[in-house]
Design a protein around this motif. Structure first.
Motif, PDB file in Angstrom:
ATOM      1  N   ARG A 172       0.813  -1.218   0.000  1.00 55.19           N
ATOM      2  CA  ARG A 172       0.000   0.000   0.000  1.00 55.19           C
ATOM      3  C   ARG A 172       0.844   1.264   0.000  1.00 55.19           C
ATOM      4  O   ARG A 172       0.600   2.175  -0.786  1.00 55.19           O
ATOM      5  CB  ARG A 172      -0.907  -0.026   1.237  1.00 55.19           C
ATOM      6  N   THR A 173       1.848   1.327   0.887  1.00 60.23           N
ATOM      7  CA  THR A 173       2.558   2.588   1.111  1.00 60.23           C
ATOM      8  C   THR A 173       3.831   2.742   0.295  1.00 60.23           C
ATOM      9  O   THR A 173       4.215   3.867  -0.039  1.00 60.23           O
ATOM     10  CB  THR A 173       2.912   2.734   2.602  1.00 60.23           C
ATOM     11  N   GLU A 174       4.516   1.634  -0.032  1.00 57.46           N
ATOM     12  CA  GLU A 174       5.794   1.769  -0.731  1.00 57.46           C
ATOM     13  C   GLU A 174       5.750   1.267  -2.166  1.00 57.46           C
ATOM     14  O   GLU A 174       6.521   1.740  -3.001  1.00 57.46           O
ATOM     15  CB  GLU A 174       6.887   1.052   0.058  1.00 57.46           C
TER      16      GLU A 174
ATOM     17  N   MET B 233       0.290   0.314  -4.437  1.00 57.65           N
ATOM     18  CA  MET B 233      -0.736  -0.490  -5.089  1.00 57.65           C
ATOM     19  C   MET B 233      -2.104  -0.001  -4.639  1.00 57.65           C
ATOM     20  O   MET B 233      -2.309   0.324  -3.464  1.00 57.65           O
ATOM     21  CB  MET B 233      -0.549  -1.962  -4.741  1.00 57.65           C
ATOM     22  N   GLY B 234      -3.031   0.029  -5.560  1.00 57.50           N
ATOM     23  CA  GLY B 234      -4.381   0.449  -5.242  1.00 57.50           C
ATOM     24  C   GLY B 234      -5.122  -0.623  -4.455  1.00 57.50           C
ATOM     25  O   GLY B 234      -4.668  -1.753  -4.302  1.00 57.50           O
TER      26      GLY B 234
ATOM     27  N   ILE C 274      -4.616  -4.791  -4.165  1.00 60.21           N
ATOM     28  CA  ILE C 274      -4.411  -5.484  -2.901  1.00 60.21           C
ATOM     29  C   ILE C 274      -5.453  -6.586  -2.708  1.00 60.21           C
ATOM     30  O   ILE C 274      -5.154  -7.666  -2.180  1.00 60.21           O
ATOM     31  CB  ILE C 274      -4.441  -4.485  -1.734  1.00 60.21           C
ATOM     32  N   ALA C 275      -6.681  -6.330  -3.155  1.00 55.71           N
ATOM     33  CA  ALA C 275      -7.714  -7.363  -3.089  1.00 55.71           C
ATOM     34  C   ALA C 275      -7.338  -8.558  -3.968  1.00 55.71           C
ATOM     35  O   ALA C 275      -7.517  -9.715  -3.573  1.00 55.71           O
ATOM     36  CB  ALA C 275      -9.061  -6.789  -3.520  1.00 55.71           C
ATOM     37  N   LEU C 276      -6.791  -8.292  -5.153  1.00 55.99           N
ATOM     38  CA  LEU C 276      -6.323  -9.373  -6.025  1.00 55.99           C
ATOM     39  C   LEU C 276      -5.158 -10.124  -5.387  1.00 55.99           C
ATOM     40  O   LEU C 276      -5.016 -11.340  -5.552  1.00 55.99           O
ATOM     41  CB  LEU C 276      -5.907  -8.808  -7.387  1.00 55.99           C
ATOM     42  N   LEU C 277      -4.328  -9.386  -4.661  1.00 51.62           N
ATOM     43  CA  LEU C 277      -3.219 -10.010  -3.940  1.00 51.62           C
ATOM     44  C   LEU C 277      -3.745 -11.002  -2.902  1.00 51.62           C
ATOM     45  O   LEU C 277      -3.201 -12.096  -2.725  1.00 51.62           O
ATOM     46  CB  LEU C 277      -2.382  -8.922  -3.274  1.00 51.62           C
TER      47      LEU C 277
ATOM     48  N   ARG D 100       9.191  -3.375  -7.684  1.00 50.69           N
ATOM     49  CA  ARG D 100       8.042  -3.189  -8.558  1.00 50.69           C
ATOM     50  C   ARG D 100       6.837  -3.933  -7.976  1.00 50.69           C
ATOM     51  O   ARG D 100       6.972  -4.981  -7.343  1.00 50.69           O
ATOM     52  CB  ARG D 100       8.340  -3.719  -9.966  1.00 50.69           C
ATOM     53  N   ALA D 101       5.658  -3.385  -8.241  1.00 59.44           N
ATOM     54  CA  ALA D 101       4.445  -3.951  -7.654  1.00 59.44           C
ATOM     55  C   ALA D 101       4.191  -5.387  -8.102  1.00 59.44           C
ATOM     56  O   ALA D 101       3.729  -6.218  -7.309  1.00 59.44           O
ATOM     57  CB  ALA D 101       3.248  -3.066  -7.998  1.00 59.44           C
TER      58      ALA D 101
END
Length: 580
Positions: free
Chosen positions: A388-390, A393-394, A398-401, A463-464
């Motif tokens: 989230r912070t670094e 990611m939206g 994060i939900a997909l994660l 990278r995300a």
């Protein structure tokens, strides 16, 4: 040898009522459906809320009240004249900088704000289990407490709809109530599992008698504490069958819960996408998540209703009376009664703890499990906040994660038994493999400190997209840890004390998670970024490995058997004295 002549008598012995109010009626399909309904109801809160959105909304609400780490005079989020939120760090600050917020007179980063909250939540959860465990094992309180925790947690989730940025200081209270209610309710739900297995129609004496002669064997490995005397386990075949049935019921419940969680998580992504298309999202960044938490709370309460209607109470032995302990029940106030039973729980837990400490191998495992469960919980929460912070990611990402990790966990739960069978591994060896896999996660994050890796612009969670393979690894390893930790622990328990020792196991599991997140929060507060916490996580994950390596399960089993035999002799002597 035939047992046809005394089959009826033996069946009566197996099915006798050991205390007033005991329910030994056969487990029905309707009752099993009531048990399955609760994981479907509550696992959604565990996965969707705790695993994905609660860390995000805590950080978001704190951020909207926070200032920059390097310049405490500039807010991270400001409101323009058009009442639309604008992140200042998009204009004048680097995106990697942490925001700071003040809570209870202490300045902390918005990331550690979430970590401290979860530490407090699991600590309250562990204390609740210790203080009120006696009510769950006696009388009709098991189901009453289960439903009380269920509806309390669901209400806490629903109330997030009213938590605006100006009321952000109330969010930790709701998280603590929700997380503590979730954990305690699952412990209470699992307490029904031994009873469902013990009273399963397939456990009838007529079937068991045709298979072996030890027909008067009590299901002590799975039964909670009862009012009658216990016997030592003498029939490993029956025990294996009961453990297999227990595993089947438990696995099916977990599977149903995860399927429901994935469904609601997909629905949550749709809600986030719809909000993202409107101007409301810009004015109220946390509203979409608050709506999701409202729906999760409603789901929890509604789907718990079949549990309320169909799951039988299955009362335990009556609670000890205050009169027996020198109190007059007529003159005691309700508060005094509450204190009496709370102290009863604490004394019971303390006795179990002392017995566990006297078993060296059992103690060794519990310490390793304390460290491992703390590491697992801390990595999960840190990963979400890091994303989230670094990695910026939206919420949808994060939900997909979360879905990625859940799906991998399901695969891991089925894959690890095949790996064990193929290579002929012991459960302890599988658990060590899982620890090694978990260690890869923080080590990979530390690669981001290597200069030549930094020049590449990827590897080391720069990278995300890199966090998704990490989520696959995390879920796969978690599937193994969840499946094999109990398998390693079970032989180390004295026969006849399974309920008390598994309660200690649950408290060790839940209570440990209060420390890791708090220490990560402290690190982030002083460093201003999350990545240095990977050093602590790398050390925390590897700490239980030597203890597991030195664990001698066979010796632990023999020590536990010796303790159980001593308990049995002691009970026999007490009964003879009592008869005299």
């Amino acid at each position: 040898m035939s047992f046809d002549g005394d089959e009826e008598e033996r069946e009566h012995i197996d099915r006798r009522v050991r205390y007033a109010g005991e329910d030994i009626s056969p487990t029905t399909t309707r009752e099993l459906k009531g048990w399955y309904a609760y994981p479907i109801a509550a696992e959604v809160f565990a996965v969707v809320a705790v695993g994905a959105f609660l860390p995000v909304i805590l950080e978001q609400l704190a951020r909207e009240n926070g200032v920059f780490f390097s310049d405490r005079t500039k807010p991270c989020v400001e409101v323009s004249s058009s009442a639309k939120f604008r992140l200042r760090d998009e204009d004048v600050k680097k995106e990697t900088e942490q925001c700071m917020v003040t809570m209870l007179g202490k300045t902390m980063s918005t990331s550690s704000f979430a970590m401290y909250t979860f530490s407090a939540a699991v600590l309250v959860q562990a204390l609740t289990l210790v203080c009120f465990s006696s009510f769950a094992d006696h009388g009709p309180y098991r189901k009453k407490m289960l439903m009380t925790f269920a509806y309390t947690g669901s209400v806490a989730s629903c109330l997030f709809i009213f938590i605006t940025p100006t009321l952000y200081f109330l969010a930790p209270i709701l998280v603590i109530v929700g997380v503590a209610s979730l954990g305690c309710s699952f412990v209470l739900l699992n307490a029904f599992l031994p009873l469902l297995v013990a009273n399963h129609p397939d456990n009838s004496s007529s079937k068991l008698l045709s298979e072996d002669s030890s027909s008067d064997f009590e299901l002590e490995a799975l039964n909670p504490e009862s009012g009658g005397p216990r016997s030592i386990r003498t029939d490993p075949d029956r025990l294996a069958r009961d453990l297999e049935r227990s595993a089947q019921i438990s696995s099916k419940g977990v599977g149903y819960g995860y399927i429901a969680a994935v469904f609601v998580q997909i629905f949550s992504i749709m809600i986030l996408w719809l909000f993202g298309k409107t101007a409301i999202q810009k004015r109220h960044p946390s509203l979409s998540i608050r709506v999701i938490l409202l729906l999760v709370g409603i789901w929890w309460a509604a789907l718990a209703t079949p549990t309320l209607l169909w799951l039988r109470e299955r009362p335990g032995p009556p609670l000890p009376t205050q009169h027996k302990h020198g109190f007059s029940s007529q003159s005691s106030s309700r508060f005094r009664t509450f204190l009496f039973y709370t102290s009863f729980s604490l004394r019971s837990f303390w006795r179990t703890l002392l017995r566990a400490i006297s078993l060296r191998q059992t103690t060794k495992f519990l310490i390793s499990w304390f460290l491992l469960s703390d590491a697992v919980a801390t990595i999960s929460g840190t990963a979400v906040l890091f994303a989230r912070t670094e990695l910026h990611m939206g919420t949808i990402a994060i939900a997909l994660l979360s879905i990625t990790s859940i799906g991998s966990g399901i695969v891991g739960a089925f894959a690890w038994p095949r790996v064990q069978k193929h290579f002929g591994l012991q459960p302890k060896s599988v658990l060590l493999c899982c620890v090694a896999g978990m260690e890869i996660i923080p080590l990979y994050g530390l690669l981001g400190y290597i200069p030549w890796v930094q020049k590449l612009g990827f590897i080391g969670l720069q990278r995300a997209w890199e966090i998704y393979p990490i989520a696959v690894l995390h879920g796969t390893v978690m599937g193994g840890i969840s499946s094999y930790a109990r398998s390693v622990y079970a032989p180390l328990i004295p026969e006849g004390s399974e309920a008390a020792f598994f309660a200690l196991y649950a408290v060790t599991d839940k209570g440990s998670s209060a420390f890791g997140p708090a220490l990560v929060g402290w690190i982030v507060d002083h460093a201003g970024i999350i990545r240095p916490a990977f050093i602590f996580l790398a050390v925390l994950v590897v700490l239980p490995a030597p203890l597991l390596w030195w664990l001698d399960v066979e010796k632990g089993r023999n020590d536990a058997r010796a303790m159980a035999e001593g308990d049995e002799r002691g009970r026999g002597a007490y009964e003879r004295v009592d008869e005299d």
